[in-house]
Design an enzyme around this catalytic site. Structure first.
Site, short mmCIF file in Angstrom:
data_model
loop_
_atom_site.label_atom_id
_atom_site.label_comp_id
_atom_site.label_asym_id
_atom_site.label_seq_id
_atom_site.Cartn_x
_atom_site.Cartn_y
_atom_site.Cartn_z
CE LYS A 298 -16.96 -85.64 -21.04
NZ LYS A 298 -17.04 -87.05 -21.40
CB ALA B 169 -13.82 -89.26 -26.98
CB THR C 22 -7.92 -95.28 -28.42
OG1 THR C 22 -9.17 -94.59 -28.53
CG2 THR C 22 -7.49 -95.75 -29.79
N GLY C 23 -7.42 -95.17 -25.46
CA GLY C 23 -7.63 -94.34 -24.28
C GLY C 23 -8.25 -95.08 -23.11
CE1 TYR C 24 -8.14 -92.77 -17.81
CE2 TYR C 24 -8.97 -90.80 -18.89
CZ TYR C 24 -8.17 -91.40 -17.92
OH TYR C 24 -7.38 -90.64 -17.09
CE1 TYR D 79 -12.59 -81.91 -21.58
CE2 TYR D 79 -14.19 -81.86 -19.81
CZ TYR D 79 -13.59 -82.52 -20.85
OH TYR D 79 -13.99 -83.79 -21.17
CB VAL E 182 -1.34 -87.74 -23.63
CG1 VAL E 182 -1.20 -87.41 -25.10
CG2 VAL E 182 -0.50 -86.82 -22.78
P1 NAD Z 1 -10.24 -91.70 -27.14
O1 NAD Z 1 -10.29 -90.77 -28.29
O2 NAD Z 1 -8.94 -92.33 -26.81
O3 NAD Z 1 -11.29 -92.93 -27.35
C1 NAD Z 1 -12.53 -92.77 -27.95
C2 NAD Z 1 -13.15 -94.12 -28.26
O4 NAD Z 1 -14.45 -93.89 -28.82
C3 NAD Z 1 -12.39 -94.96 -29.31
O5 NAD Z 1 -12.47 -96.33 -28.96
C4 NAD Z 1 -13.18 -94.72 -30.60
O6 NAD Z 1 -13.09 -95.76 -31.57
C5 NAD Z 1 -14.58 -94.63 -30.03
N1 NAD Z 1 -15.53 -93.92 -30.89
C6 NAD Z 1 -15.53 -92.62 -31.27
N2 NAD Z 1 -16.63 -92.34 -32.01
C7 NAD Z 1 -17.31 -93.50 -32.12
C8 NAD Z 1 -18.52 -93.87 -32.75
N3 NAD Z 1 -19.26 -92.99 -33.43
N4 NAD Z 1 -18.92 -95.16 -32.66
C9 NAD Z 1 -18.19 -96.08 -31.98
N5 NAD Z 1 -17.06 -95.79 -31.33
C10 NAD Z 1 -16.62 -94.51 -31.40
O7 NAD Z 1 -10.85 -90.91 -25.92
P2 NAD Z 1 -10.61 -90.89 -24.34
O8 NAD Z 1 -9.79 -89.72 -24.02
O9 NAD Z 1 -10.24 -92.23 -23.84
O10 NAD Z 1 -12.08 -90.53 -23.85
C11 NAD Z 1 -13.02 -91.48 -23.42
C12 NAD Z 1 -13.93 -90.83 -22.39
O11 NAD Z 1 -13.13 -90.45 -21.25
C13 NAD Z 1 -14.58 -89.55 -22.90
O12 NAD Z 1 -15.88 -89.46 -22.37
C14 NAD Z 1 -13.71 -88.45 -22.31
O13 NAD Z 1 -14.37 -87.23 -22.16
C15 NAD Z 1 -13.39 -89.09 -20.96
N6 NAD Z 1 -12.22 -88.50 -20.27
C16 NAD Z 1 -11.04 -88.29 -20.93
C17 NAD Z 1 -9.98 -87.69 -20.24
C18 NAD Z 1 -8.67 -87.40 -20.92
O14 NAD Z 1 -7.86 -86.64 -20.39
N7 NAD Z 1 -8.41 -88.01 -22.07
C19 NAD Z 1 -10.11 -87.34 -18.88
C20 NAD Z 1 -11.30 -87.63 -18.23
C21 NAD Z 1 -12.36 -88.19 -18.94
#
Ligand code: NAD
Length: 397
Positions: free
Chosen positions: A249, A145, A51-53, A240, A279
């Site tokens: 972080k 995350a 998911t996400g990034y 944050y 989001v």
């Molecule tokens: P997200 O919740 O969309 O994705 C999290 C991912 O981690 C998923 O693939 C999930 O399956 C995996 N995961 C969680 N726990 C796990 C575990 N124990 N074992 C294996 N996989 C696991 O999160 P996101 O928002 O994409 O965040 C990813 C990174 O980007 C984080 O470090 C977050 O701090 C950073 N980030 C997010 C944002 C934002 O606005 N969302 C901005 C800047 C940086």
């Protein structure tokens, strides 16, 4: 089954397989339209790939670089009565698309913090990459995350918290369940809570991953690795950047500098990349962020500079992450958040912030955009998906 979104507070407890597939397809179409990235990685490990990034990193690696990707995630598979998680369906859709494009893609579903999943990953890389002649891993993306981490050596479970550090905080926020703008008071974290958050979201596990991969001889010379951070500015820093999660972080910065020193023999390049607020399942759980993101989306859309996860990651991969000597900030981080954090954009958000009320929020902020993005995380709200249709929820990969 017919699947309608079940939103509870800041999460949605189900997901739509066809909608998640549409989300993956949209991201693939975006990167394909942009074209191949400049320096293409060949063999990519994405920790947090579903998911996400992390998903955007995997999609960019595969579909804008033709890379073989191995992903690690922690998702729930569907059952007869319940849908799988969005990350499950995203991964299934990614696998299908990779297969169609004749790209190698495998995913290990389990706790990335555990020895077991690290060992499984090592075995799979040996077999599928080294023995099959693909070569060593040249990019490791660390995009976990998680709210908790069990230390694999001691068995102790640590929970992360989202609390201010130093002084309590009173801030405006938007309650996504009650749909009201109100003030929240957040108590200061104690030292244990700070330490536990660092244990979960800091750099220790990233360092362990790189160590075990390198010990097994699986990292290529000039391998690149990045973890992701959010830095933000005054409006978000109390909850944050300067809060418990910000302390974790900061620990990523320590880890990246140690990684660069410890693996100079293979010329490893370890970065912390600061990304824009978007989001995702992780960000929607953070107090204040839904309000901040809604206002920021409005301002950035008005200015024509809004970006989502895939635009950010494609830009990162194409311009900074894989470049020979990319520009870095004073803490040696890569910055993809420069537009969000510039004074002009922040000034506009700050000007709106004190005036926002429950009543005027829909005009001043882009909550509609926020909410649409939120539902799309779970596969809801895509044009062309028939949400009245009976769909098979038991999708596998
Ligand atoms: P997200 O919740 O969309 O994705 C999290 C991912 O981690 C998923 O693939 C999930 O399956 C995996 N995961 C969680 N726990 C796990 C575990 N124990 N074992 C294996 N996989 C696991 O999160 P996101 O928002 O994409 O965040 C990813 C990174 O980007 C984080 O470090 C977050 O701090 C950073 N980030 C997010 C944002 C934002 O606005 N969302 C901005 C800047 C940086």
């Amino acid at each position: 089954m017919i699947i309608k979104a079940k939103v509870r507070g800041f999460i949605c407890t189900n997901a739509h397989p066809t909608g998640c597939a549409a989300s993956v397809s949209e991201q693939i179409a975006y990167v394909k339209q942009q074209g191949e990235i400049a320096n293409r990685p060949k063999n990519v490990l994405v920790i947090g790939c579903s998911t996400g990034y992390g998903l955007a990193s995997r999609i960019t690696s595969a579909f804008a670089a033709g890379a073989s990707t191995l992903g690690i995630c922690f998702e729930k598979e569907p059952s007869e009565r319940k849908t799988g998680t969005a990350g499950w369906y995203n991964t299934a859709a990614f696998h299908q698309q990779a297969k169609n494009a004749e790209l190698y893609a495998k995913t290990i579903n389990g706790d990335a913090f555990s020895h077991e999943i690290k060992n499984q990953t090592i075995d799979m890389i040996k077999q599928d990459f080294i023995e099959s002649g693909k070569g060593k891993i040249d990019l490791v993306v660390y995009s976990l995350a998680s709210p908790r981490r069990t230390d694999p050596d001691t068995g102790e479970t640590y929970m992360s918290t989202l609390k201010p550090v130093g002084a309590p905080v009173v801030s405006k926020t938007f309650d996504t369940s009650k749909k009201i703008v109100h003030e929240i008071s957040l108590e200061t974290a104690n030292q244990d809570e700070i330490d536990n958050t660092i244990k979960v979201m800091g750099g220790e596990d990233w360092q362990i991953w790189i160590k075990v991969l390198n010990d097994a001889g699986l990292l290529a010379d000039n391998c690149v690795t990045s973890s992701y951070t959010y830095i933000g500015k005054e409006l978000t820093q109390p909850i944050y950047g300067k809060a418990t999660i910000g302390k974790a972080k900061e620990d990523l910065d320590r880890a990246s500098s140690e990684l660069n020193a410890d693996y100079s023999n293979i010329n490893l390049k370890a970065y912390v990349t600061s990304l824009k607020a978007v989001v995702t399942q992780a960000s929607s759980a953070i107090p204040v962020m839904p309000l901040y993101i809604s206002l920021m989306y409005q301002v950035m859309k008005d200015e024509g500079c809004h970006e989502g996860v895939i635009e950010q990651i494609y830009g990162l991969f194409n311009t900074l992450l894989l470049a020979d000597n990319p520009p870095v900030d004073e803490d040696k981080r890569l910055r993809m958040d420069d537009v969000e954090t510039n004074d002009e954009i922040q000034g506009k958000i700050k000007a709106i912030w004190p005036n926002v009320t429950t009543e005027n929020f829909p005009e001043l902020g882009d909550y509609q955009g926020y909410n649409e993005d939120f539902l799309k995380l779970f596969g809801f709200g895509f044009d062309g998906v028939d949400y009245e249709a009976d769909v098979e929820q038991q999708v596998s990969w």
